[in-house]
Scaffold this active site. Structure first.
Site, PDB file in Angstrom:
ATOM      1  N   LYS A 104       5.445 113.182 -33.837  1.00 24.60           N
ATOM      2  CA  LYS A 104       5.919 111.827 -33.512  1.00 24.60           C
ATOM      3  C   LYS A 104       5.024 110.788 -34.188  1.00 24.60           C
ATOM      4  O   LYS A 104       5.508 109.827 -34.795  1.00 24.60           O
ATOM      5  CB  LYS A 104       5.933 111.621 -31.994  1.00 24.60           C
ATOM      6  CG  LYS A 104       7.071 112.384 -31.310  1.00 24.60           C
ATOM      7  CD  LYS A 104       6.917 112.484 -29.795  1.00 24.60           C
ATOM      8  CE  LYS A 104       8.003 113.396 -29.228  1.00 24.60           C
ATOM      9  NZ  LYS A 104       7.869 113.649 -27.784  1.00 24.60           N
TER      10      LYS A 104
ATOM     11  N   GLN B 105       3.960 112.271 -22.924  1.00 24.38           N
ATOM     12  CA  GLN B 105       4.443 113.598 -23.320  1.00 24.38           C
ATOM     13  C   GLN B 105       4.489 114.523 -22.096  1.00 24.38           C
ATOM     14  O   GLN B 105       3.502 114.671 -21.387  1.00 24.38           O
ATOM     15  CB  GLN B 105       3.528 114.188 -24.408  1.00 24.38           C
ATOM     16  CG  GLN B 105       3.997 115.519 -24.949  1.00 24.38           C
ATOM     17  CD  GLN B 105       5.354 115.440 -25.668  1.00 24.38           C
ATOM     18  OE1 GLN B 105       5.607 114.536 -26.455  1.00 24.38           O
ATOM     19  NE2 GLN B 105       6.244 116.372 -25.365  1.00 24.38           N
TER      20      GLN B 105
ATOM     21  N   ASP C 191      11.419 106.648 -24.054  1.00 22.08           N
ATOM     22  CA  ASP C 191      12.074 107.925 -23.763  1.00 22.08           C
ATOM     23  C   ASP C 191      13.357 107.721 -22.958  1.00 22.08           C
ATOM     24  O   ASP C 191      14.153 108.640 -22.803  1.00 22.08           O
ATOM     25  CB  ASP C 191      11.127 108.844 -22.970  1.00 22.08           C
ATOM     26  CG  ASP C 191      10.399 109.820 -23.879  1.00 22.08           C
ATOM     27  OD1 ASP C 191      10.961 110.164 -24.939  1.00 22.08           O
ATOM     28  OD2 ASP C 191       9.272 110.231 -23.532  1.00 22.08           O
TER      29      ASP C 191
END
Ligand code: NDP
Length: 314
Positions: free
Chosen positions: A53, A97, A120
């Site tokens: 990422k 994460q 997200d």
């Protein structure tokens, strides 16, 4: 006859090219979108995901930052970190994460993220926006599924779409997006009766269940568009032989790399029966990080009162 391959790598490149231009335009206006990734513990898969990422951010020239904390981190420490990130103006996107270590209250941490920075799309506020069809940050993998369908010229309006899987991260949001695009949706799960018959109703079939090659030919309506979200790692010869009718190529891959990635759909069946399908690897996978980048740029615009570019949702 072989179905058309929906090439996720090609679609990723198209989106990133457009995004690059958008980022350059924003820069000219003094805006440099930024993403902060928070990694807790030493889960090797999470480390790989975060690295890639951050690398994608760098390749686009986005500001990016990785915060790595030990596996002993507490909920309170993370809440404090999230609060600081929420208040830092140069941070447009906050990515926590998952999974977090077991002692951490994951829900509480995710809900502490400012919804405007929730790239997200997991925050209940963004889920609410998604359900009610209002602009917001959409979970990355479902947004990627819709981009593949749209950019491949597949008509969603009026189509019967069957989603296998009802997770908050993939199944449910994908079904919502399909519905907003005027498909008639059916959501299946582990208690669905006669799953093959229900799946066969789908002009569009999305498999997101996490079961290697579970969706076989008898689940697929001839000519259907099949989107395979599954990412399952096969590590033994026995597993490879169980999945592939002709395992020759996969066994070579296993010998060379030590593992073989397969989706939730049986790869040979889908090739023969679908009208179009996403391969694994090279289908939905490349879109997830891409849509994270899209969300970061969208968050940067929205936080400054600018309209989002019409990429997802509508
Ligand atoms: P979850 O385990 O959270 O959810 C799986 C869903 O599938 C559940 O709703 C479950 O039903 C359903 N399911 C499981 N077994 C069956 C069955 N035999 N019949 C019918 N339904 C079943 O997984 P995720 O949604 O997080 O992920 C799904 C897949 O997508 C995984 O392979 C994952 O690796 C992959 N993935 C890929 C990404 C990408 O970038 N390409 C990103 C995220 C995920 P129930 O609710 O009843 O238990």
């Amino acid at each position: 006859m072989s179905g058309r391959i929906l090439d996720g790598n090609k679609i990723r490149d198209e989106i990133l090219k457009d995004l690059q231009k958008e980022i350059e335009d924003l820069r000219k206006g003094g805006i440099n979108p930024g993403l902060t990734a928070v990694l807790v513990g030493d889960n090797p898969a999470s480390q790989i995901y975060v690295r890639s990422k951050v690398k994608t951010c760098e390749s686009l020239g986005l500001f990016s930052e990785k915060i790595e904390w030990p596996a002993s981190t507490t909920t309170e420490q993370l809440l404090d970190l999230v609060d600081k990130l929420n208040h830092r103006d140069e941070v447009d996107g906050i990515l926590i994460q998952l999974p977090l270590p077991p002692q951490v209250d994951t829900k509480k941490v995710l809900e502490a993220v400012d919804p405007a920075k929730d790239v997200d799309g997991f925050h209940p506020v963004n889920i609410g926006y998604l359900v009610s069809g209002r602009p917001g940050l959409v979970p990355c993998t479902p947004a990627g599924v819709i981009e593949i369908i749209k950019r491949s010229g597949v008509e969603m309006k009026g189509a019967r779409a069957v989603v296998v899987g009802r997770s908050d991260i993939v199944g449910k949001p994908t079904a919502m997006l399909l519905m907003h695009n005027h498909a008639t949706i059916t959501i299946c799960h582990s208690r669905t009766r006669d799953l093959p018959a229900v799946a066969r109703e789908g002009d569009i079939l999305v498999a997101a269940m996490g079961k290697a090659a579970y969706v076989t030919g008898d689940f697929i309506k001839p000519g259907a568009v099949v989107i395979d979200v599954g990412q399952n790692v096969l590590k033994t010869e026995e597993e490879v032989r169980r999945v592939f009718r002709d395992p020759t190529e996969a066994l070579q891959k296993l010998a060379a790399k030590g593992s073989v990635l397969v989706g939730d759909v049986q790869p040979e069946d889908v090739r023969e029966k679908a009208g179009a399908y996403t391969p694994v690897p090279g289908g939905v996978g490349p879109l997830t990080i891409t849509m994270l980048m899209v969300n970061t740029v969208q968050a940067a615009r929205a936080r400054r009162g600018m309209r989002a570019q019409a990429l997802t949702q509508s």
